[in-house]
Design a protein around this motif. Structure first.
Motif, PDB file in Angstrom:
ATOM      1  N   ASN A 138       0.821  -1.211   0.000  1.00  0.00           N
ATOM      2  CA  ASN A 138       0.000   0.000   0.000  1.00  0.00           C
ATOM      3  C   ASN A 138       0.857   1.263   0.000  1.00  0.00           C
ATOM      4  OD1 ASN A 138      -2.680  -1.207   0.151  1.00  0.00           O
ATOM      5  ND2 ASN A 138      -2.043  -1.915   2.190  1.00  0.00           N
ATOM      6  N   LYS A 139       2.014   1.179  -0.598  1.00  0.00           N
ATOM      7  CA  LYS A 139       2.916   2.335  -0.568  1.00  0.00           C
ATOM      8  C   LYS A 139       3.525   2.596  -1.955  1.00  0.00           C
ATOM      9  CE  LYS A 139       6.675   4.342   2.177  1.00  0.00           C
ATOM     10  NZ  LYS A 139       5.863   5.511   2.554  1.00  0.00           N
ATOM     11  N   PHE A 140       3.324   3.829  -2.418  1.00  0.00           N
ATOM     12  CA  PHE A 140       3.875   4.277  -3.693  1.00  0.00           C
ATOM     13  C   PHE A 140       4.769   5.487  -3.449  1.00  0.00           C
ATOM     14  CE2 PHE A 140       0.205   1.889  -4.851  1.00  0.00           C
ATOM     15  CZ  PHE A 140       0.418   1.402  -6.141  1.00  0.00           C
ATOM     16  N   VAL A 141       5.806   5.617  -4.248  1.00  0.00           N
ATOM     17  CA  VAL A 141       6.661   6.797  -4.174  1.00  0.00           C
ATOM     18  C   VAL A 141       6.857   7.362  -5.580  1.00  0.00           C
ATOM     19  CG1 VAL A 141       7.905   6.085  -2.104  1.00  0.00           C
ATOM     20  CG2 VAL A 141       8.771   5.408  -4.362  1.00  0.00           C
ATOM     21  N   GLN A 142       7.119   8.644  -5.612  1.00  0.00           N
ATOM     22  CA  GLN A 142       7.322   9.340  -6.883  1.00  0.00           C
ATOM     23  C   GLN A 142       8.627  10.123  -6.828  1.00  0.00           C
ATOM     24  OE1 GLN A 142       4.386  12.379  -7.755  1.00  0.00           O
ATOM     25  NE2 GLN A 142       4.941  12.435  -9.918  1.00  0.00           N
ATOM     26  N   THR A 143       9.384  10.100  -7.906  1.00  0.00           N
ATOM     27  CA  THR A 143      10.562  10.952  -8.004  1.00  0.00           C
ATOM     28  C   THR A 143      10.250  12.120  -8.918  1.00  0.00           C
ATOM     29  OG1 THR A 143      12.903  11.056  -8.591  1.00  0.00           O
ATOM     30  CG2 THR A 143      11.542   9.618  -9.931  1.00  0.00           C
ATOM     31  N   GLU A 144      10.596  13.322  -8.460  1.00  0.00           N
ATOM     32  CA  GLU A 144      10.401  14.490  -9.317  1.00  0.00           C
ATOM     33  C   GLU A 144      11.339  14.401 -10.511  1.00  0.00           C
ATOM     34  OE1 GLU A 144      10.240  18.467  -7.927  1.00  0.00           O
ATOM     35  OE2 GLU A 144       9.557  17.870  -5.920  1.00  0.00           O
ATOM     36  N   LYS A 145      10.817  14.646 -11.699  1.00  0.00           N
ATOM     37  CA  LYS A 145      11.632  14.516 -12.908  1.00  0.00           C
ATOM     38  C   LYS A 145      12.700  15.604 -12.996  1.00  0.00           C
ATOM     39  CE  LYS A 145       7.965  12.215 -15.496  1.00  0.00           C
ATOM     40  NZ  LYS A 145       6.969  12.312 -16.586  1.00  0.00           N
ATOM     41  N   VAL A 146      12.449  16.756 -12.419  1.00  0.00           N
ATOM     42  CA  VAL A 146      13.409  17.851 -12.507  1.00  0.00           C
ATOM     43  C   VAL A 146      14.479  17.746 -11.430  1.00  0.00           C
ATOM     44  CG1 VAL A 146      13.697  20.362 -12.384  1.00  0.00           C
ATOM     45  CG2 VAL A 146      11.728  19.380 -13.582  1.00  0.00           C
ATOM     46  N   SER A 147      14.051  17.524 -10.184  1.00  0.00           N
ATOM     47  CA  SER A 147      14.998  17.555  -9.066  1.00  0.00           C
ATOM     48  C   SER A 147      15.400  16.182  -8.548  1.00  0.00           C
ATOM     49  CB  SER A 147      14.390  18.354  -7.908  1.00  0.00           C
ATOM     50  OG  SER A 147      13.286  17.640  -7.350  1.00  0.00           O
ATOM     51  N   GLY A 148      14.601  15.156  -8.820  1.00  0.00           N
ATOM     52  CA  GLY A 148      14.876  13.828  -8.280  1.00  0.00           C
ATOM     53  C   GLY A 148      14.386  13.648  -6.850  1.00  0.00           C
ATOM     54  N   LYS A 149      13.755  14.664  -6.301  1.00  0.00           N
ATOM     55  CA  LYS A 149      13.227  14.573  -4.939  1.00  0.00           C
ATOM     56  C   LYS A 149      12.149  13.492  -4.861  1.00  0.00           C
ATOM     57  CE  LYS A 149      11.119  17.440  -1.318  1.00  0.00           C
ATOM     58  NZ  LYS A 149      10.583  18.798  -1.000  1.00  0.00           N
ATOM     59  N   ILE A 150      12.167  12.704  -3.777  1.00  0.00           N
ATOM     60  CA  ILE A 150      11.230  11.599  -3.620  1.00  0.00           C
ATOM     61  C   ILE A 150      10.040  12.039  -2.756  1.00  0.00           C
ATOM     62  CG2 ILE A 150      10.908   9.236  -2.789  1.00  0.00           C
ATOM     63  CD1 ILE A 150      12.715   9.383  -5.181  1.00  0.00           C
ATOM     64  N   HIS A 151       8.833  11.707  -3.202  1.00  0.00           N
ATOM     65  CA  HIS A 151       7.602  12.003  -2.461  1.00  0.00           C
ATOM     66  C   HIS A 151       6.821  10.712  -2.236  1.00  0.00           C
ATOM     67  CE1 HIS A 151       7.864  16.392  -3.153  1.00  0.00           C
ATOM     68  NE2 HIS A 151       8.321  16.056  -4.353  1.00  0.00           N
ATOM     69  N   ASN A 152       6.170  10.626  -1.085  1.00  0.00           N
ATOM     70  CA  ASN A 152       5.183   9.568  -0.896  1.00  0.00           C
ATOM     71  C   ASN A 152       3.915   9.927  -1.657  1.00  0.00           C
ATOM     72  OD1 ASN A 152       6.699   7.896   0.882  1.00  0.00           O
ATOM     73  ND2 ASN A 152       6.237   9.301   2.582  1.00  0.00           N
ATOM     74  N   VAL A 153       3.268   8.922  -2.192  1.00  0.00           N
ATOM     75  CA  VAL A 153       2.013   9.142  -2.920  1.00  0.00           C
ATOM     76  C   VAL A 153       0.885   8.510  -2.098  1.00  0.00           C
ATOM     77  CG1 VAL A 153       0.763   8.771  -5.080  1.00  0.00           C
ATOM     78  CG2 VAL A 153       3.261   9.037  -5.111  1.00  0.00           C
TER      79      VAL A 153
END
Length: 489
Positions: free
Chosen positions: A446-461
């Motif tokens: 039940n856990k997804f993460v996203q990387t920002e395409k510009v900065s590479g910063k990781i976010h929980n979704v």
């Protein structure tokens, strides 16, 4: 009786009035000698001319830059491995950046994209046959440059034929804008798109309801005084990929064609690279000679968030709260506030993630560049909703497994400079149209993460499932999500 003097002149019949050449000119070896001398003279003249061009000055100027290692002032030859043919372009353009990590100059050179005369050092001669002037991705020449076979065209996999897709995209046809203005003023009976900036057709498609089979070309010389005549000035004003902005100015600089999105401009339009031939104080240049898929929101804003089109006056009204009409925002302004102010139109509602991320983090390649189909409006072409990534109260996002290192999603991650984020076997989110979102993956049940395409910063979704959301998932679109999750400004 014939006069002797007359008979004596018969030998000159047919040569009267003509010049007699010296005898040595009748020998072939003499002409060979003259031709050889002429060729030698021409070669020496060209060599002298090339060696007395400004290229020495460009190298000298390059050497004066504080952050470079000085180089000898000499002609520099590049032999791209793809063509094996020498090019002298980098003699003047010393210090120019590789157009991208996937287009190294050592492999592709300059001429394969730009055209031009590869062995000329004189600017005018070198640039005479360039495609699209400074921009080989201009849509008038993109098929011959970017769209070459095995580049961005000519594949059996239509998804890889990027130029074909772009030419049919709403950003290129501007079909929705044309249709809705004509319909609003009674020039056509329905809002269905009839015209594009250029005529396009899609004879291969099986038509779902939102796709069109073709668009006619909008009239280039409409009858004076008609709505279509007024629209010509509108369409020349830079609202589609075939044009650059009619009035290039700070915060609105962009190029045309593919470069409109992928070639990033600073708000002030100044070049910050190392090519000595480009003046650092001359607005109207990209930040560097580079294309990118990590497109920051500020580049999108150069077209999409500096104002609105006024249907009554047929003019573009700039936002009076943002530059260039208003004063530039303070450099000390907190980033969150700046993004919120710059990102969206004042009257609209948006969730926090929509201004924290960049446009390309949500809008897919097929939405922005087209999927090869013809649509009559942006609404029909775009389909990403909040539930694509967050799911609904009863369902999780759809996912697909990465099965090959050559899969499109893997290639996109590598091209974007985030190859480490994705590996074969990962589960990524897949859209309702089957497009894999390489930048969002599942790392637990039940856990997804996203990387920002510009900065590479990781976010929980975060997922809707298991949250307090009671929205009916069958009707859950972004409009409904905004009712509860809009940021208060």
């Amino acid at each position: 009786m014939k006069h002797k003097g007359v008979e004596g002149n018969k030998g000159n019949e047919g040569t009267e009035g003509k010049t007699e050449f010296p005898q040595f000119l009748y020998f072939p070896s003499t002409w060979l000698f003259i031709a050889g001398f002429a060729l030698l003279f021409a070669a020496l003249a060209i060599a002298w001319n090339e060696s007395h061009q400004p290229w020495q000055g460009w190298i000298a100027r390059y050497n004066t830059q504080s952050d470079v290692t000085p180089v000898p002032i000499e002609i520099r030859t590049l032999v791209p491995t793809q063509t094996g043919k020498p090019e002298l372009c980098v003699t003047c353009h010393i210090g120019i950046e590789d157009i991208s990590a996937s287009h190294p100059a050592e492999t592709f050179g300059c001429v394969v994209c730009h055209g031009g005369q590869p062995l000329a050092l004189d600017k005018d001669r070198a640039h005479t046959t360039m495609r699209g002037g400074r921009n080989p991705s201009d849509l008038s020449v993109a098929a011959q440059s970017c769209g070459q076979a095995n580049c961005h065209g000519g594949y059996t996999d239509a998804e890889r034929n990027h130029v074909d897709r772009v030419l049919k995209s709403v950003q290129a046809t501007y079909a929705g804008g044309v249709a809705h203005v004509r319909f609003s003023f009674g020039a056509q009976k329905s809002p269905t798109a009839l015209f594009g900036i250029r005529a396009v057709s899609d004879p291969t498609q099986v038509l779902p309801s939102k796709e069109l089979r073709s668009l006619d070309m909008f009239a280039t010389n409409p009858v004076s005084g008609t709505l279509d005549a007024k629209m010509v000035s509108c369409l020349d004003g830079g609202c589609h990929l075939w044009t650059t902005p009619a009035k290039p100015q700070a915060y609105a600089y962009r190029s045309s064609g593919c470069a409109a999105c992928h070639y990033v401009y600073a708000d002030d339009g100044l070049y910050r690279g190392k090519d000595a031939t480009i003046a650092r104080d001359e607005p109207g240049h990209g930040v560097a000679h580079q294309l990118t898929t990590a497109i920051p929101f500020s580049q999108c804003n150069h077209c999409h968030n500096r104002g609105n089109y006024d249907l009554k006056s047929m003019t573009f009204d700039l936002r009076d709260d943002l530059s260039p009409v208003a004063r530039p925002l303070s450099a000390q302004m907190p980033l969150e506030g700046r993004r919120l102010l710059e990102y969206y139109q004042p009257i609209a509602d948006f969730t926090k993630c929509e201004y924290e991320l960049n446009c390309v983090d949500c809008h897919t390649a097929q939405e922005a560049m087209g999927n090869g189909r013809i649509y009559g409006s942006k609404k029909d072409a775009q389909y990403i909703q909040c539930q694509t990534c967050h799911g609904t109260p009863t369902t999780k996002p759809q996912t697909a497994t990465i099965r090959s290192a050559n899969e499109l999603a893997m290639r996109q991650a590598r091209i974007n400079g985030h190859a480490e984020f994705l590996k074969v076997g990962d589960q990524v989110i897949v859209t309702e149209r089957g497009e894999l979102l390489w930048s969002i993956k599942q790392i637990a049940p039940n856990k997804f993460v996203q990387t920002e395409k510009v900065s590479g910063k990781i976010h929980n979704v975060p997922l809707v499932q298991g949250s307090k959301c009671t929205q009916d998932g069958k009707t859950q679109t972004s409009d409904y999500c905004h009712e509860c999750h809009a940021v208060v400004r």
